[in-house]
Write a protein that holds these residues in place. Structure first.
Motif, mmCIF file in Angstrom:
data_model
loop_
_atom_site.group_PDB
_atom_site.id
_atom_site.type_symbol
_atom_site.label_atom_id
_atom_site.label_comp_id
_atom_site.label_asym_id
_atom_site.label_seq_id
_atom_site.Cartn_x
_atom_site.Cartn_y
_atom_site.Cartn_z
ATOM 1 N N ASN A 216 0.818 -1.209 0.000
ATOM 2 C CA ASN A 216 0.000 0.000 0.000
ATOM 3 C C ASN A 216 0.860 1.271 0.000
ATOM 4 O O ASN A 216 0.524 2.259 -0.657
ATOM 5 C CB ASN A 216 -0.929 0.033 1.215
ATOM 6 C CG ASN A 216 -2.058 -0.980 1.110
ATOM 7 O OD1 ASN A 216 -2.419 -1.612 2.096
ATOM 8 N ND2 ASN A 216 -2.608 -1.140 -0.068
ATOM 9 N N VAL A 217 1.958 1.247 0.735
ATOM 10 C CA VAL A 217 2.825 2.415 0.810
ATOM 11 C C VAL A 217 3.393 2.749 -0.565
ATOM 12 O O VAL A 217 3.428 3.914 -0.987
ATOM 13 C CB VAL A 217 3.963 2.179 1.812
ATOM 14 C CG1 VAL A 217 4.945 3.353 1.801
ATOM 15 C CG2 VAL A 217 3.404 1.984 3.219
ATOM 16 N N ALA A 218 3.821 1.718 -1.304
ATOM 17 C CA ALA A 218 4.384 1.934 -2.636
ATOM 18 C C ALA A 218 3.330 2.486 -3.592
ATOM 19 O O ALA A 218 3.620 3.378 -4.397
ATOM 20 C CB ALA A 218 4.949 0.622 -3.173
ATOM 21 N N ARG A 219 2.114 1.980 -3.489
ATOM 22 C CA ARG A 219 1.049 2.469 -4.358
ATOM 23 C C ARG A 219 0.723 3.931 -4.064
ATOM 24 O O ARG A 219 0.587 4.759 -4.959
ATOM 25 C CB ARG A 219 -0.211 1.628 -4.200
ATOM 26 C CG ARG A 219 -1.306 1.979 -5.213
ATOM 27 C CD ARG A 219 -2.699 1.772 -4.646
ATOM 28 N NE ARG A 219 -2.964 2.680 -3.560
ATOM 29 C CZ ARG A 219 -3.392 2.292 -2.359
ATOM 30 N NH1 ARG A 219 -3.598 1.032 -2.089
ATOM 31 N NH2 ARG A 219 -3.606 3.186 -1.415
ATOM 32 N N GLU B 80 -20.363 1.979 -2.156
ATOM 33 C CA GLU B 80 -20.517 2.460 -0.782
ATOM 34 C C GLU B 80 -19.196 2.519 -0.036
ATOM 35 O O GLU B 80 -19.070 3.221 0.969
ATOM 36 C CB GLU B 80 -21.493 1.551 -0.024
ATOM 37 C CG GLU B 80 -22.933 1.645 -0.542
ATOM 38 C CD GLU B 80 -23.843 0.645 0.144
ATOM 39 O OE1 GLU B 80 -23.356 -0.117 1.010
ATOM 40 O OE2 GLU B 80 -25.045 0.622 -0.185
ATOM 41 N N GLY B 81 -18.192 1.809 -0.520
ATOM 42 C CA GLY B 81 -16.872 1.856 0.115
ATOM 43 C C GLY B 81 -16.149 0.534 0.001
ATOM 44 O O GLY B 81 -16.762 -0.519 -0.224
ATOM 45 N N ASP B 82 -14.813 0.596 0.117
ATOM 46 C CA ASP B 82 -14.003 -0.611 0.026
ATOM 47 C C ASP B 82 -14.265 -1.542 1.207
ATOM 48 O O ASP B 82 -14.638 -1.105 2.298
ATOM 49 C CB ASP B 82 -12.516 -0.259 0.018
ATOM 50 C CG ASP B 82 -12.078 0.378 -1.293
ATOM 51 O OD1 ASP B 82 -12.617 -0.002 -2.338
ATOM 52 O OD2 ASP B 82 -11.194 1.255 -1.249
ATOM 53 N N VAL B 83 -14.063 -2.828 0.971
ATOM 54 C CA VAL B 83 -14.103 -3.804 2.053
ATOM 55 C C VAL B 83 -12.876 -3.575 2.927
ATOM 56 O O VAL B 83 -11.751 -3.493 2.435
ATOM 57 C CB VAL B 83 -14.100 -5.239 1.499
ATOM 58 C CG1 VAL B 83 -14.079 -6.256 2.645
ATOM 59 C CG2 VAL B 83 -15.318 -5.462 0.599
ATOM 60 N N ALA B 84 -13.083 -3.441 4.218
ATOM 61 C CA ALA B 84 -11.980 -3.150 5.125
ATOM 62 C C ALA B 84 -11.089 -4.369 5.314
ATOM 63 O O ALA B 84 -11.544 -5.515 5.240
ATOM 64 C CB ALA B 84 -12.520 -2.682 6.478
ATOM 65 N N ASN B 85 -9.814 -4.127 5.568
ATOM 66 C CA ASN B 85 -8.885 -5.215 5.868
ATOM 67 C C ASN B 85 -9.297 -5.926 7.148
ATOM 68 O O ASN B 85 -9.564 -5.296 8.165
ATOM 69 C CB ASN B 85 -7.467 -4.683 6.006
ATOM 70 C CG ASN B 85 -6.930 -4.105 4.717
ATOM 71 O OD1 ASN B 85 -6.764 -2.894 4.593
ATOM 72 N ND2 ASN B 85 -6.679 -4.947 3.735
ATOM 73 N N CYS B 86 -9.376 -7.251 7.081
ATOM 74 C CA CYS B 86 -9.765 -8.121 8.194
ATOM 75 C C CYS B 86 -11.211 -7.893 8.657
ATOM 76 O O CYS B 86 -11.576 -8.296 9.768
ATOM 77 C CB CYS B 86 -8.806 -8.001 9.376
ATOM 78 S SG CYS B 86 -7.256 -8.891 9.098
ATOM 79 N N ALA B 87 -12.028 -7.269 7.809
ATOM 80 C CA ALA B 87 -13.444 -7.132 8.140
ATOM 81 C C ALA B 87 -14.159 -8.466 7.931
ATOM 82 O O ALA B 87 -13.772 -9.279 7.085
ATOM 83 C CB ALA B 87 -14.103 -6.065 7.269
ATOM 84 N N PRO C 4 -5.774 0.324 14.017
ATOM 85 C CA PRO C 4 -6.449 1.114 12.989
ATOM 86 C C PRO C 4 -7.106 0.233 11.933
ATOM 87 O O PRO C 4 -6.585 -0.815 11.559
ATOM 88 C CB PRO C 4 -5.314 1.943 12.384
ATOM 89 C CG PRO C 4 -4.272 2.006 13.451
ATOM 90 C CD PRO C 4 -4.353 0.681 14.161
ATOM 91 N N VAL C 5 -8.261 0.694 11.456
ATOM 92 C CA VAL C 5 -8.962 0.028 10.360
ATOM 93 C C VAL C 5 -8.485 0.630 9.048
ATOM 94 O O VAL C 5 -8.391 1.846 8.911
ATOM 95 C CB VAL C 5 -10.486 0.193 10.502
ATOM 96 C CG1 VAL C 5 -11.202 -0.350 9.276
ATOM 97 C CG2 VAL C 5 -10.977 -0.501 11.767
ATOM 98 N N THR C 6 -8.150 -0.208 8.069
ATOM 99 C CA THR C 6 -7.693 0.263 6.761
ATOM 100 C C THR C 6 -8.575 -0.318 5.672
ATOM 101 O O THR C 6 -9.077 -1.431 5.785
ATOM 102 C CB THR C 6 -6.230 -0.142 6.505
ATOM 103 O OG1 THR C 6 -6.078 -1.550 6.754
ATOM 104 C CG2 THR C 6 -5.298 0.620 7.426
ATOM 105 N N ARG C 7 -8.735 0.456 4.589
ATOM 106 C CA ARG C 7 -9.636 0.056 3.522
ATOM 107 C C ARG C 7 -9.014 0.259 2.140
ATOM 108 O O ARG C 7 -9.721 0.343 1.146
ATOM 109 C CB ARG C 7 -10.936 0.871 3.600
ATOM 110 C CG ARG C 7 -11.688 0.724 4.913
ATOM 111 C CD ARG C 7 -12.899 1.632 4.978
ATOM 112 N NE ARG C 7 -13.560 1.543 6.276
ATOM 113 C CZ ARG C 7 -14.518 0.682 6.580
ATOM 114 N NH1 ARG C 7 -14.932 -0.176 5.668
ATOM 115 N NH2 ARG C 7 -15.061 0.663 7.777
#
Length: 253
Positions: free
Chosen positions: A20-23, A201-208, A240-243
């Motif tokens: 994600n950081v590289a993107r 409506e929004g991205d699926v959250a990581n580990c959701a 933190p929640v990330t999406r």
């Protein structure tokens, strides 16, 4: 008789990816390509992604869900396998529970667009940018890649395997954002407009957690019924929640 479907089916997106950081850096700099020197399949979890998976496992270990998974299925991508392994290590399932790797759960393949930013796609493959705009993300298939329909086709086979072998069991699938949405399309019999409205409506959250429960009164022989979608409660109080979309998939499919 053994029920046709699992008693509970949890579908979990992997933890945050290290890419994600590289993107984000490539987008911010207006670069055409994301600076990664390995395959998308090999992108690991970030330290935050590891902590998300560990926290989710601890949530299940503490009994905050209706039992722990008895069956663990995962995409072969490193970030999904790591999520499942860390989840297991934190007590989310039995320590000797085998993680079944199934290639049908892999990320949507982007072919010649893989690793390009949106600017990169417009620069290197302007005709594909036009095709995607005309066809829509559900039907557009880049050369060497897949459309959402292609992903749905392989996931229908995956669900046939689940119903054949895991009826009445508690099953967890660890995979990717598009896989979560395409599984919803199949299980809930959704059309293109319906699933894309959910996607907007929004991205699926990581580990959701997306959860289905078997309802014997749904349909002729019972069916899986959506109980929860994109729930982040197990992790949001601790990490933190990330999406973010997956790093090598700047042209979100």
């Amino acid at each position: 008789m053994t029920p046709r479907w699992p008693s509970i089916l949890w579908v979990v997106r992997h933890g945050q990816s290290a890419g994600n950081v590289a993107r984000d850096a490539a987008d911010a700099a207006g670069e055409l390509r994301i600076a990664l020197d390995h395959r998308d399949v090999d992108v690991p979890l970030s330290p935050l992604g590891e902590e998300q998976a560990r926290t989710l496992g601890a949530w299940f270990a503490a009994g905050d869900e209706d039992g722990r998974p008895e069956i663990m299925l995962a995409s072969p991508y490193v970030r999904a396998v790591q999520t499942a392994e860390i989840f297991r290590g934190a007590g989310g399932c039995a320590p000797d529970e085998k993680i079944c790797i199934d290639e049908r759960l892999r990320e949507k393949e982007f072919g010649i667009l893989d690793g390009l930013t949106r600017l990169g796609i417009e620069d290197a493959h302007p005709e594909q940018a036009e095709f995607r705009l005309a066809l829509g993300k559900f039907y557009h298939r880049p050369p060497g890649g897949e459309s959402w329909c292609d992903v749905i086709l392989r996931l229908r086979s995956l669900l046939d395997t689940v119903s054949l072998h895991y009826g009445g069991r508690r099953v967890m699938i660890v995979a990717h954002q598009v896989v979560v949405l395409c599984l919803r399309t199949i299980i809930e019999n959704l059309g293109e407009k319906e699933i894309l409205a959910i996607d907007r409506e929004g991205d699926v959250a990581n580990c959701a957690i997306t959860e289905y429960r078997f309802d014997p009164g749904a349909g002729r022989d019972g069916n899986l019924v959506l109980s929860r979608y994109n729930v982040t409660a197990p992790i949001e109080n601790d990490v933190p929640v990330t999406r973010e979309p997956d790093a090598m998939v700047a042209a979100r499919g």
